[in-house]
Design a protein around this motif. Structure first.
Motif, PDB file in Angstrom:
ATOM      1  N   ARG A  56       0.836  -1.208   0.000  1.00  0.00           N
ATOM      2  CA  ARG A  56       0.000   0.000   0.000  1.00  0.00           C
ATOM      3  C   ARG A  56       0.868   1.254   0.000  1.00  0.00           C
ATOM      4  NH1 ARG A  56      -5.376  -0.619   2.091  1.00  0.00           N
ATOM      5  NH2 ARG A  56      -5.814  -2.724   2.792  1.00  0.00           N
ATOM      6  N   PRO A  57       0.496   2.251  -0.821  1.00  0.00           N
ATOM      7  CA  PRO A  57       1.242   3.515  -0.783  1.00  0.00           C
ATOM      8  C   PRO A  57       0.819   4.316   0.442  1.00  0.00           C
ATOM      9  CG  PRO A  57      -0.593   3.715  -2.310  1.00  0.00           C
ATOM     10  CD  PRO A  57      -0.631   2.306  -1.761  1.00  0.00           C
ATOM     11  N   VAL A  58       1.776   4.777   1.229  1.00  0.00           N
ATOM     12  CA  VAL A  58       1.448   5.583   2.415  1.00  0.00           C
ATOM     13  C   VAL A  58       2.466   6.701   2.576  1.00  0.00           C
ATOM     14  CG1 VAL A  58       0.411   3.613   3.640  1.00  0.00           C
ATOM     15  CG2 VAL A  58       2.798   4.183   4.036  1.00  0.00           C
ATOM     16  N   ASN A  59       2.079   7.708   3.343  1.00  0.00           N
ATOM     17  CA  ASN A  59       2.993   8.810   3.653  1.00  0.00           C
ATOM     18  C   ASN A  59       3.897   8.363   4.797  1.00  0.00           C
ATOM     19  OD1 ASN A  59      -0.004  10.298   3.240  1.00  0.00           O
ATOM     20  ND2 ASN A  59       1.657  11.116   2.033  1.00  0.00           N
ATOM     21  N   ALA A  62       3.825  10.352   8.108  1.00  0.00           N
ATOM     22  CA  ALA A  62       2.708  10.163   9.037  1.00  0.00           C
ATOM     23  C   ALA A  62       2.651   8.728   9.528  1.00  0.00           C
ATOM     24  CB  ALA A  62       1.395  10.557   8.363  1.00  0.00           C
ATOM     25  N   GLU A 131      -3.275  11.709  -6.603  1.00  0.00           N
ATOM     26  CA  GLU A 131      -3.924  12.908  -6.054  1.00  0.00           C
ATOM     27  C   GLU A 131      -3.224  13.385  -4.780  1.00  0.00           C
ATOM     28  OE1 GLU A 131      -7.955  11.747  -5.189  1.00  0.00           O
ATOM     29  OE2 GLU A 131      -7.399  10.680  -3.374  1.00  0.00           O
TER      30      GLU A 131
ATOM     31  N   THR B  35      -3.105   8.718  10.956  1.00  0.00           N
ATOM     32  CA  THR B  35      -2.927   9.863  10.060  1.00  0.00           C
ATOM     33  C   THR B  35      -3.487  11.157  10.638  1.00  0.00           C
ATOM     34  OG1 THR B  35      -4.936   9.202   8.907  1.00  0.00           O
ATOM     35  CG2 THR B  35      -2.860   8.513   7.935  1.00  0.00           C
ATOM     36  N   LYS B 102     -14.201   7.866  -0.138  1.00  0.00           N
ATOM     37  CA  LYS B 102     -13.287   8.317  -1.202  1.00  0.00           C
ATOM     38  C   LYS B 102     -13.006   9.823  -1.134  1.00  0.00           C
ATOM     39  CE  LYS B 102     -12.453   8.107  -6.105  1.00  0.00           C
ATOM     40  NZ  LYS B 102     -12.987   7.784  -7.422  1.00  0.00           N
ATOM     41  N   ALA B 105      -9.256  13.075   2.180  1.00  0.00           N
ATOM     42  CA  ALA B 105      -7.817  13.306   1.964  1.00  0.00           C
ATOM     43  C   ALA B 105      -7.285  12.784   0.635  1.00  0.00           C
ATOM     44  CB  ALA B 105      -7.026  12.772   3.135  1.00  0.00           C
ATOM     45  N   SER B 106      -6.325  11.861   0.692  1.00  0.00           N
ATOM     46  CA  SER B 106      -5.655  11.383  -0.519  1.00  0.00           C
ATOM     47  C   SER B 106      -5.586   9.861  -0.505  1.00  0.00           C
ATOM     48  CB  SER B 106      -4.218  11.917  -0.558  1.00  0.00           C
ATOM     49  OG  SER B 106      -3.487  11.355   0.520  1.00  0.00           O
ATOM     50  N   THR B 107      -5.180   9.305  -1.644  1.00  0.00           N
ATOM     51  CA  THR B 107      -5.039   7.851  -1.750  1.00  0.00           C
ATOM     52  C   THR B 107      -4.139   7.311  -0.641  1.00  0.00           C
ATOM     53  OG1 THR B 107      -5.329   8.010  -4.134  1.00  0.00           O
ATOM     54  CG2 THR B 107      -4.329   5.986  -3.312  1.00  0.00           C
ATOM     55  N   GLN B 108      -3.014   7.990  -0.403  1.00  0.00           N
ATOM     56  CA  GLN B 108      -2.081   7.500   0.629  1.00  0.00           C
ATOM     57  C   GLN B 108      -2.716   7.498   2.009  1.00  0.00           C
ATOM     58  OE1 GLN B 108      -1.290   9.664  -1.828  1.00  0.00           O
ATOM     59  NE2 GLN B 108       0.910   9.894  -2.094  1.00  0.00           N
ATOM     60  N   ILE B 109      -3.435   8.553   2.331  1.00  0.00           N
ATOM     61  CA  ILE B 109      -4.084   8.632   3.649  1.00  0.00           C
ATOM     62  C   ILE B 109      -5.149   7.541   3.760  1.00  0.00           C
ATOM     63  CG2 ILE B 109      -5.556  10.070   5.147  1.00  0.00           C
ATOM     64  CD1 ILE B 109      -3.070  11.562   5.006  1.00  0.00           C
ATOM     65  N   ARG B 110      -5.884   7.323   2.681  1.00  0.00           N
ATOM     66  CA  ARG B 110      -6.964   6.321   2.740  1.00  0.00           C
ATOM     67  C   ARG B 110      -6.421   4.902   2.806  1.00  0.00           C
ATOM     68  NH1 ARG B 110      -8.964   9.798  -1.206  1.00  0.00           N
ATOM     69  NH2 ARG B 110      -8.624   8.265  -2.856  1.00  0.00           N
ATOM     70  N   HIS B 111      -5.162   4.722   2.406  1.00  0.00           N
ATOM     71  CA  HIS B 111      -4.541   3.402   2.535  1.00  0.00           C
ATOM     72  C   HIS B 111      -4.100   3.135   3.971  1.00  0.00           C
ATOM     73  CE1 HIS B 111      -4.319   1.103  -1.138  1.00  0.00           C
ATOM     74  NE2 HIS B 111      -4.137   2.217  -1.831  1.00  0.00           N
ATOM     75  N   ARG B 192     -10.514  21.918  -4.118  1.00  0.00           N
ATOM     76  CA  ARG B 192      -9.739  20.886  -4.802  1.00  0.00           C
ATOM     77  C   ARG B 192     -10.444  19.550  -4.669  1.00  0.00           C
ATOM     78  NH1 ARG B 192      -5.097  19.275  -3.566  1.00  0.00           N
ATOM     79  NH2 ARG B 192      -4.034  19.434  -5.547  1.00  0.00           N
ATOM     80  N   ALA B 194      -8.916  16.692  -4.194  1.00  0.00           N
ATOM     81  CA  ALA B 194      -8.227  15.829  -3.237  1.00  0.00           C
ATOM     82  C   ALA B 194      -7.505  16.688  -2.221  1.00  0.00           C
ATOM     83  CB  ALA B 194      -7.211  14.951  -3.964  1.00  0.00           C
ATOM     84  N   MET B 195      -7.137  16.072  -1.107  1.00  0.00           N
ATOM     85  CA  MET B 195      -6.298  16.748  -0.118  1.00  0.00           C
ATOM     86  C   MET B 195      -6.898  18.099   0.283  1.00  0.00           C
ATOM     87  SD  MET B 195      -3.825  15.001   0.930  1.00  0.00           S
ATOM     88  CE  MET B 195      -3.879  15.597   2.584  1.00  0.00           C
TER      89      MET B 195
END
Lengths: 165, 295
Positions: A56-59, A62, A131, B35, B102, B105-111, B192, B194-195
């Motif tokens: 999974r891509p994550v920041n 954080a 995004e 997050t 959906k 936030a963003s794809t990364q945050i939702r992951h 916007r 996203a984010m």
């Protein structure tokens, strides 16, 4: 107090001593010296620090280092094998999908996560996948093109492989 | 920037997590995706400090999406927003819930982030709260002495404040099924895609009899200290047949249901007016439904 943290980093087992309040980003960059992953906002907004954890891509800014105990972490350094870039990395170069390059590692990790799950994404799906990655140079068009070109190239390679078999 | 010092704890059972949370008291925080915990901590934002972080990610059995004909959709407290957004089951049974997930936030945050974490963070602009409130969802709350069901409509107390008692953990959500004559939608209005946080978010749940509205629950996000029900709008809607004139009236009624603030995203006046517009649009969207592949 530092404690031992064990996880898999770019396919190799990794054991390090780390504090509880260490972020995964700081661990990767400052303790392990893998500076491909970039530090941008440290607010989970810009995506420059994107890595993959268990696919999974994550920041990573954080994420606490402790959170990846037992996990598989993939950074941009884990993509190329024996100095050979992946099709995705090559397409970023060929399509000029970067200018200053700061967002590129995060962009590539988000794109990889997308293509791993969805080898044939629509433009909309590509834009949604990135995004959470800000780029202030390219206007995104070239990045989208690079990801589309990678998907096309991988589809061709897969078709060729099938043909050979 | 270095994070403030805290002790990280990773219990592997719910009992262990509960015991730690209750023993360590107010200095402890529960974390799932983290997050909404880690960036504020780095900023030293008010209320972000903690001495102990209890990461419940390793507790088994709390990451699930299930559907029960009677009870409806069940979502675990470790279920990530991305998995809810992409779940075939959620998209089929209540697409507005997938859409709300959906929007976050963003794809990364939702992951990484979870829907339960999103509501427990109790931001006024929380994207998943309005639809959960409108659909009559319930939080499954695990306490030291007893478990209880806390309706989402009673969940929020203020900015970043919930009605959870000290030591209580939300283990999951239950969203009642949509009957054939019921429909729901959530629309987020932001600059916007996203984010970004909502300027206004509106969720609509309707029970219809042909063109007539039998029952309705409208919830507004980002226009008060908590997500709020638009009771005046509901009153204007219930018992009447859908028409352009009615929707106009309902939109105007919704303006009296909110108390928005002015901030960097929009002025209070603009938010007021957008409540009027987006209440109409949310109702129309609920009636229209979600097309396949739309979310």
């Amino acid at each position: 107090m530092k404690k031992i943290l064990s996880f898999t980093l770019n396919g190799e087992p990794c054991e390090v001593l780390c504090e509880d309040n260490r972020s995964l980003l700081d661990l990767i960059r400052d303790d392990l010296g893998l500076t491909g992953t970039k530090k941008g906002c440290e607010e989970a907004e810009c995506g420059a620090c994107t890595v993959m954890i268990d696919g999974r891509p994550v920041n990573s800014c954080a994420t606490l280092a402790r959170e990846v105990e037992g996990c598989e972490v993939l950074t941009v350094e884990g993509l190329a094998k024996d100095g050979k870039l992946t099709p995705l990395q090559k397409q970023f170069i060929d399509k000029w999908a970067f200018q200053c390059g700061y967002c590129t590692p995060g962009m590539i990790m988000s794109a990889k996560a997308l293509l791993d799950h969805n080898p044939n994404p629509t433009e909309q799906e590509i834009r949604e996948a990135i995004e959470g990655n800000l780029c202030r140079c390219t206007g995104y068009a070239k990045i989208v093109e690079a990801i589309q070109a990678t998907a096309a190239e991988m589809a061709e390679m897969a078709a060729a492989q099938k043909g050979e078999v | 920037m270095v994070l403030p010092k805290f002790e990280y704890l990773a219990p592997t059972t719910l009992d262990e997590a509960m015991q730690l949370y209750n023993e360590l008291g107010s200095g402890a925080k529960i974390m799932a995706g983290g997050t909404d915990i880690i960036p504020p901590m780095r900023d030293k934002a008010p209320g972000s400090k903690c001495d102990f972080l209890i990461d419940i990610k390793h507790v088994p059995g709390l990451d699930y999406i299930e559907y029960d004909e009677k009870q409806g959709l069940k979502i675990g407290c470790l279920t990530k927003l991305y998995d809810i957004q992409t779940s075939k089951l959620v998209r089929e049974k209540n697409p507005a819930v997938a859409q709300a997930a959906k929007y976050v936030a963003s794809t990364q945050i939702r992951h990484k982030g979870t829907m339960v974490g999103n509501i427990c963070n109790a931001s006024p602009s929380c994207d998943t709260a309005p639809i959960l409130i409108s659909c009559g969802a319930v939080a499954k709350v695990h306490g030291r002495d007893a478990d209880r069901d806390l309706p989402l409509g009673e969940f929020f107390k203020g900015v970043k404040k919930t009605n959870l008692e000290p030591g209580e953990i939300v283990t999951g959500l239950v969203i009642p099924p949509l009957a054939e004559d019921e429909c729901a939608a959530y629309i987020k209005f932001s600059v916007r895609k996203a984010m970004d946080l909502a300027i206004v978010g509106v969720a609509a749940w309707l029970k219809m009899d042909g063109k007539k509205v039998v029952d309705a629950r409208i919830t507004l996000g980002a226009v008060a200290i908590t997500p709020v029900r638009a009771y005046n709008a509901e009153k204007a809607l219930i018992g009447n047949e859908i028409s352009d004139e009615l929707l106009q009236k309902v939109g105007v009624a919704a303006m009296s249901d909110c108390k928005p603030i002015s901030d960097v995203r929009a002025s209070a006046e603009y938010r007021h007016d957008m409540v009027r517009v987006f209440t109409k649009r949310a109702i129309m969207k609920a009636l229209e439904g979600y097309k396949e592949g739309e979310i």
